[in-house]
Design an enzyme around this catalytic site. Structure first.
Site, PDB file in Angstrom:
ATOM      1  CG  HIS A 291     -16.350  61.256  63.557  1.00 42.88           C
ATOM      2  ND1 HIS A 291     -16.848  61.241  62.270  1.00 42.88           N
ATOM      3  CD2 HIS A 291     -15.392  60.282  63.597  1.00 42.88           C
ATOM      4  CE1 HIS A 291     -16.228  60.312  61.573  1.00 42.88           C
ATOM      5  NE2 HIS A 291     -15.330  59.702  62.349  1.00 42.88           N
ATOM      6  CG  ASP A 292     -12.260  61.217  62.401  1.00 50.07           C
ATOM      7  OD1 ASP A 292     -12.135  61.066  63.624  1.00 50.07           O
ATOM      8  OD2 ASP A 292     -12.240  60.275  61.585  1.00 50.07           O
TER       9      ASP A 292
ATOM     10  CE  LYS B 249      -8.523  60.742  62.578  1.00 48.02           C
ATOM     11  NZ  LYS B 249      -8.860  59.550  61.773  1.00 48.02           N
TER      12      LYS B 249
ATOM     13  CG  HIS C 194      -8.584  62.723  66.263  1.00 47.96           C
ATOM     14  ND1 HIS C 194      -8.160  61.507  66.757  1.00 47.96           N
ATOM     15  CD2 HIS C 194      -9.910  62.557  65.972  1.00 47.96           C
ATOM     16  CE1 HIS C 194      -9.168  60.659  66.747  1.00 47.96           C
ATOM     17  NE2 HIS C 194     -10.249  61.271  66.280  1.00 47.96           N
TER      18      HIS C 194
ATOM     19  CG  HIS D  69     -15.530  59.356  67.503  1.00 51.95           C
ATOM     20  ND1 HIS D  69     -15.051  60.636  67.683  1.00 51.95           N
ATOM     21  CD2 HIS D  69     -14.614  58.715  66.743  1.00 51.95           C
ATOM     22  CE1 HIS D  69     -13.894  60.761  67.058  1.00 51.95           C
ATOM     23  NE2 HIS D  69     -13.599  59.616  66.471  1.00 51.95           N
ATOM     24  CG  HIS D  70     -11.722  57.475  69.247  1.00 48.12           C
ATOM     25  ND1 HIS D  70     -11.493  56.289  68.588  1.00 48.12           N
ATOM     26  CD2 HIS D  70     -11.463  58.467  68.342  1.00 48.12           C
ATOM     27  CE1 HIS D  70     -11.105  56.538  67.342  1.00 48.12           C
ATOM     28  NE2 HIS D  70     -11.095  57.848  67.171  1.00 48.12           N
TER      29      HIS D  70
ATOM     30  CG  ASP E 117     -14.797  56.047  63.873  1.00 49.42           C
ATOM     31  OD1 ASP E 117     -14.518  56.654  62.824  1.00 49.42           O
ATOM     32  OD2 ASP E 117     -13.952  55.757  64.747  1.00 49.42           O
TER      33      ASP E 117
END
Length: 372
Positions: free
Chosen positions: A230-231, A234, A259, A286-287, A315
């Site tokens: 998910h990240d 970045k 990201h 997810h954000h 998260d």
């Protein structure tokens, strides 16, 4: 009468082959399918035990994928015993008096306490001539093994060969994909030792919440991979922002938000198999927030995927309870209160409730201090 008996026997054997073929598509593992195949073959040929040995090229051994009546794995050198002889020569054998056969290796019987009197053994050979293993049946309950039994076993061994090779190919692809995902997750986390382990912890929370919600294994697997990745976007964020001590400026927060776009761009280039095609979507969302205040698209309600809603809760909770460059970790009960407060507005209420149940079961809901 003899003709009728033969017809009935042929019908019964054909029915078994048909049942096995129908089971191939629904089997979840190679062991499950070959266990079924071995059991059905043993019943049709009325014998005491059935075993399927596969070839391990690294160790140059045959090992028991299925060995009825034995709880422990059996291994022996490929040039040993009757099974080894059949594997190496590629020729089937029917033996009525096993102990007197010079190729018999009595060590396995001595180790297991079993007595082998008769056996019928067929090689498992792939369509391209690749040696896969051997299929062996032991001790007919009445009479002796005959040519008809051997013909039936060779037909079953042929089906086993194709099935085993297909499963092995899929398993090899799965391991390669698993390694790729883990390498990607580790590569982003290695950039900042302070946040190392974040993706893995989010994955654990997400998977447990998905199980609590009763999702099926394929959905859970998709969420698992999405949480790990998910990240990943970045990787495109400069260290000066990613590792900055203290609060971020407005411009820096805007850069951090990109990201998810990097994640989408990178993951969209991976050809996920059909059951995993939602991995990029779950990871990118997810954000997003239930009330539409999230990013990158400002989705709201059920326009956000369930996978994205699950990972969002995991998260935020993991981030709140972990050390960051700009703040200390929040105690678990306080972080959980933040999540609960956002239920129905920022976060999916059912997901939050499932997440709370998971934490309670793990003994973390009332944990007084930080720590996973």
């Amino acid at each position: 009468m003899a003709g009728q008996a033969a017809d009935a026997d042929a019908h019964r054997r054909n029915a078994v082959i048909l049942r096995i073929l129908r089971s191939i598509g629904s089997a979840r593992s190679i062991r499950q399918l070959i266990t079924l195949l071995a059991r059905e073959t043993r019943i049709v040929l009325s014998c005491q035990r059935a075993s399927v040995f596969l070839y391990d090229p690294d160790e140059e051994e045959l090992w028991s994928l299925v060995a009825e009546g034995e709880s422990d794995e059996i291994r022996f050198p490929v040039d040993t015993g009757i099974a080894g002889h059949v594997f190496e020569t590629g020729q089937p054998l029917v033996i009525g008096d096993v102990p007197s056969d010079p190729r018999f290796n009595p060590e396995i019987d001595a180790r297991t306490g079993f007595t082998t009197r008769q056996l019928i053994t067929a090689p498992i050979i792939g369509p391209g001539g690749e040696k896969v293993g051997v299929f062996q049946l032991v001790n007919r309950l009445e009479g002796d093994f005959d040519a008809g039994d051997l013909e039936f076993l060779e037909a079953i061994a042929g089906e086993a060969a194709v099935t085993i090779q297909n499963f092995q190919m899929l398993e090899s692809r799965r391991r390669m994909f698993e390694g790729l995902v883990n390498a990607l997750a580790e590569s982003i986390e290695s950039r900042d030792p302070l946040t190392a382990g974040h993706s893995y912890q989010v994955m654990l929370y997400s998977v447990e919440a998905a199980r609590e919600l009763g999702l099926d294994s394929r959905q859970i697997e998709t969420i698992r991979y999405a949480a790990l990745l998910h990240d990943y976007g970045k990787i495109g964020i400069p260290d000066s922002i990613l590792k900055k001590d203290g609060a971020l400026s407005g411009d820096e927060r805007a850069i951090i938000r990109t990201h998810v776009e990097h994640t989408e761009k990178i993951l969209s280039r991976i050809e996920f198999e059909r059951g995993l095609r939602d991995v990029p979507r779950f990871a990118v969302e997810h954000h997003e927030r239930l009330n539409g205040s999230g990013y990158p698209r400002g989705l709201a309600g059920e326009d956000i995927s369930l996978g994205g809603r699950i990972i969002a809760v995991a998260d935020v909770f993991e981030s709140l309870t972990s050390q960051r460059h700009y703040r200390s970790p929040m105690p678990f009960p306080e972080a959980l209160a933040v999540i609960r407060e956002g239920a129905g507005d920022l976060f999916d209420r059912e997901v939050v409730e499932a997440f709370v149940r998971v934490l309670s079961r793990l003994g973390l809901a009332e944990k007084p201090e930080h720590g996973a």
